[in-house]
Design a protein around this motif. Sequence first.
Motif, PDB file in Angstrom:
ATOM      1  N   ILE A 145       0.831  -1.206   0.000  1.00  0.00           N
ATOM      2  CA  ILE A 145       0.000   0.000   0.000  1.00  0.00           C
ATOM      3  C   ILE A 145       0.865   1.256   0.000  1.00  0.00           C
ATOM      4  CG2 ILE A 145      -1.647   1.386   1.361  1.00  0.00           C
ATOM      5  CD1 ILE A 145      -2.960  -1.027  -0.005  1.00  0.00           C
ATOM      6  N   ILE A 146       1.851   1.305   0.864  1.00  0.00           N
ATOM      7  CA  ILE A 146       2.692   2.500   0.943  1.00  0.00           C
ATOM      8  C   ILE A 146       3.518   2.671  -0.325  1.00  0.00           C
ATOM      9  CG2 ILE A 146       4.617   3.590   2.171  1.00  0.00           C
ATOM     10  CD1 ILE A 146       3.452   2.246   4.746  1.00  0.00           C
ATOM     11  N   ALA A 147       4.086   1.592  -0.827  1.00  0.00           N
ATOM     12  CA  ALA A 147       4.940   1.675  -2.014  1.00  0.00           C
ATOM     13  C   ALA A 147       4.156   2.145  -3.235  1.00  0.00           C
ATOM     14  CB  ALA A 147       5.586   0.326  -2.294  1.00  0.00           C
ATOM     15  N   MET A 148       2.975   1.599  -3.435  1.00  0.00           N
ATOM     16  CA  MET A 148       2.241   1.953  -4.651  1.00  0.00           C
ATOM     17  C   MET A 148       1.524   3.290  -4.539  1.00  0.00           C
ATOM     18  SD  MET A 148      -0.657  -0.934  -4.551  1.00  0.00           S
ATOM     19  CE  MET A 148      -2.266  -0.216  -4.794  1.00  0.00           C
ATOM     20  N   ASN A 149       1.482   3.866  -3.339  1.00  0.00           N
ATOM     21  CA  ASN A 149       0.855   5.171  -3.153  1.00  0.00           C
ATOM     22  C   ASN A 149       1.849   6.303  -2.950  1.00  0.00           C
ATOM     23  OD1 ASN A 149      -2.274   5.105  -2.982  1.00  0.00           O
ATOM     24  ND2 ASN A 149      -1.569   3.203  -2.039  1.00  0.00           N
ATOM     25  N   THR A 150       3.140   5.976  -2.864  1.00  0.00           N
ATOM     26  CA  THR A 150       4.148   7.026  -2.696  1.00  0.00           C
ATOM     27  C   THR A 150       5.204   7.023  -3.794  1.00  0.00           C
ATOM     28  OG1 THR A 150       5.617   5.660  -1.325  1.00  0.00           O
ATOM     29  CG2 THR A 150       3.927   6.994  -0.170  1.00  0.00           C
ATOM     30  N   GLY A 151       5.485   5.857  -4.364  1.00  0.00           N
ATOM     31  CA  GLY A 151       6.546   5.768  -5.363  1.00  0.00           C
ATOM     32  C   GLY A 151       7.934   5.860  -4.758  1.00  0.00           C
ATOM     33  N   LEU A 152       8.033   5.670  -3.450  1.00  0.00           N
ATOM     34  CA  LEU A 152       9.337   5.733  -2.781  1.00  0.00           C
ATOM     35  C   LEU A 152      10.135   4.453  -3.002  1.00  0.00           C
ATOM     36  CD1 LEU A 152       8.322   7.213   0.703  1.00  0.00           C
ATOM     37  CD2 LEU A 152       9.432   8.429  -1.186  1.00  0.00           C
ATOM     38  N   ARG A 153      11.430   4.570  -2.870  1.00  0.00           N
ATOM     39  CA  ARG A 153      12.302   3.389  -2.902  1.00  0.00           C
ATOM     40  C   ARG A 153      12.098   2.588  -1.621  1.00  0.00           C
ATOM     41  NH1 ARG A 153      15.380   7.500  -4.937  1.00  0.00           N
ATOM     42  NH2 ARG A 153      16.056   7.191  -7.092  1.00  0.00           N
ATOM     43  N   CYS A 154      12.392   1.318  -1.707  1.00  0.00           N
ATOM     44  CA  CYS A 154      12.196   0.397  -0.586  1.00  0.00           C
ATOM     45  C   CYS A 154      12.887   0.872   0.690  1.00  0.00           C
ATOM     46  CB  CYS A 154      12.694  -0.990  -0.990  1.00  0.00           C
ATOM     47  SG  CYS A 154      12.434  -2.237   0.255  1.00  0.00           S
ATOM     48  N   SER A 155      14.142   1.248   0.594  1.00  0.00           N
ATOM     49  CA  SER A 155      14.889   1.654   1.794  1.00  0.00           C
ATOM     50  C   SER A 155      14.242   2.860   2.472  1.00  0.00           C
ATOM     51  CB  SER A 155      16.342   1.955   1.440  1.00  0.00           C
ATOM     52  OG  SER A 155      16.408   2.964   0.444  1.00  0.00           O
ATOM     53  N   GLY A 159      13.638  -6.327  14.643  1.00  0.00           N
ATOM     54  CA  GLY A 159      14.396  -5.509  13.698  1.00  0.00           C
ATOM     55  C   GLY A 159      13.543  -5.122  12.503  1.00  0.00           C
ATOM     56  N   ILE A 160      14.079  -4.255  11.665  1.00  0.00           N
ATOM     57  CA  ILE A 160      13.381  -3.878  10.432  1.00  0.00           C
ATOM     58  C   ILE A 160      13.586  -4.989   9.418  1.00  0.00           C
ATOM     59  CG2 ILE A 160      13.319  -2.215   8.526  1.00  0.00           C
ATOM     60  CD1 ILE A 160      14.191  -0.068  10.504  1.00  0.00           C
ATOM     61  N   ILE A 161      12.528  -5.326   8.707  1.00  0.00           N
ATOM     62  CA  ILE A 161      12.596  -6.385   7.695  1.00  0.00           C
ATOM     63  C   ILE A 161      13.677  -6.044   6.663  1.00  0.00           C
ATOM     64  CG2 ILE A 161      10.780  -5.365   6.255  1.00  0.00           C
ATOM     65  CD1 ILE A 161       9.864  -8.252   5.639  1.00  0.00           C
ATOM     66  N   SER A 162      14.396  -7.040   6.215  1.00  0.00           N
ATOM     67  CA  SER A 162      15.446  -6.799   5.216  1.00  0.00           C
ATOM     68  C   SER A 162      14.815  -6.702   3.828  1.00  0.00           C
ATOM     69  CB  SER A 162      16.477  -7.930   5.222  1.00  0.00           C
ATOM     70  OG  SER A 162      15.926  -9.101   4.662  1.00  0.00           O
ATOM     71  N   ILE A 163      15.484  -6.009   2.939  1.00  0.00           N
ATOM     72  CA  ILE A 163      14.996  -5.866   1.565  1.00  0.00           C
ATOM     73  C   ILE A 163      14.956  -7.233   0.892  1.00  0.00           C
ATOM     74  CG2 ILE A 163      15.499  -4.868  -0.701  1.00  0.00           C
ATOM     75  CD1 ILE A 163      16.621  -2.407   0.819  1.00  0.00           C
ATOM     76  N   GLN A 164      15.929  -8.085   1.178  1.00  0.00           N
ATOM     77  CA  GLN A 164      15.961  -9.424   0.578  1.00  0.00           C
ATOM     78  C   GLN A 164      14.744 -10.245   1.008  1.00  0.00           C
ATOM     79  OE1 GLN A 164      18.507  -8.017   2.268  1.00  0.00           O
ATOM     80  NE2 GLN A 164      19.968  -7.636   0.612  1.00  0.00           N
ATOM     81  N   HIS A 165      14.417 -10.180   2.302  1.00  0.00           N
ATOM     82  CA  HIS A 165      13.251 -10.921   2.788  1.00  0.00           C
ATOM     83  C   HIS A 165      11.965 -10.327   2.211  1.00  0.00           C
ATOM     84  CE1 HIS A 165      10.994 -13.643   5.264  1.00  0.00           C
ATOM     85  NE2 HIS A 165      10.344 -12.647   5.834  1.00  0.00           N
ATOM     86  N   LEU A 166      11.910  -9.021   2.147  1.00  0.00           N
ATOM     87  CA  LEU A 166      10.756  -8.350   1.557  1.00  0.00           C
ATOM     88  C   LEU A 166      10.553  -8.788   0.109  1.00  0.00           C
ATOM     89  CD1 LEU A 166       8.621  -6.081   2.123  1.00  0.00           C
ATOM     90  CD2 LEU A 166      10.217  -4.563   0.997  1.00  0.00           C
ATOM     91  N   ASN A 167      11.637  -8.881  -0.648  1.00  0.00           N
ATOM     92  CA  ASN A 167      11.535  -9.320  -2.046  1.00  0.00           C
ATOM     93  C   ASN A 167      11.011 -10.748  -2.149  1.00  0.00           C
ATOM     94  OD1 ASN A 167      12.261  -6.968  -3.413  1.00  0.00           O
ATOM     95  ND2 ASN A 167      14.432  -7.386  -3.170  1.00  0.00           N
TER      96      ASN A 167
END
Length: 183
Positions: free
Chosen positions: A39-49, A102-110
């Motif tokens: 939801i946040i990614a598709m409504n902001t266009g921000l990079r994952c980090s 901890g914060i989820i890692s980008i690898q796990h998120l992918n």
Amino acid sequence: MSLKNSTTTADYIDFDRASNVASKLLKEPKTVLIGKYIIIAMNTGLRCSDILALTCEQLKQPSVTITEGKTEKKKTFAVNDAIRAIVPADATGGLFITQKGGIISIQHLNRLLKDAFAKESKTLNISSHSLRKSFGRRVFFNNGESEKALVYLSDLFNHSSIAVTRKYLGIRQDELNDIYLNL
């Protein structure tokens, strides 16, 4: 549409499809984190980090100003109703905290995104960057596929030109494919 073997590696996901997947994921405690990310990614266009660094306190505000990790440029975005709806009123701190704290890692998120979009993952390269492109494609189409939309997106994405933005979104290739498919 797959852009494999081109200069961009992630493919976009249809905005409506991503919304539907996110809605389903938000209903299950085990998948709520990935639903919020979508939801946040598709409504902001921000990079994952940059998304992973957001806090509940920030997203309760009408707008948020961040310093982008990659470009170190300031960016301000409005917090729309879709984002506001996924941040509980009493929530504080980070949104993407794992069970281990901890914060989820980008690898796990992918990996989670590939699972969430298993159907698309068979033919497309799905990653955290896919939703940034989904945002861009939605903005482009909602604004009549205009050059003006590309100018706005170029600014939002901090691209050096609208030609870079057009290539980034795979727009030219889509147009060429349409020529062949409509013969």
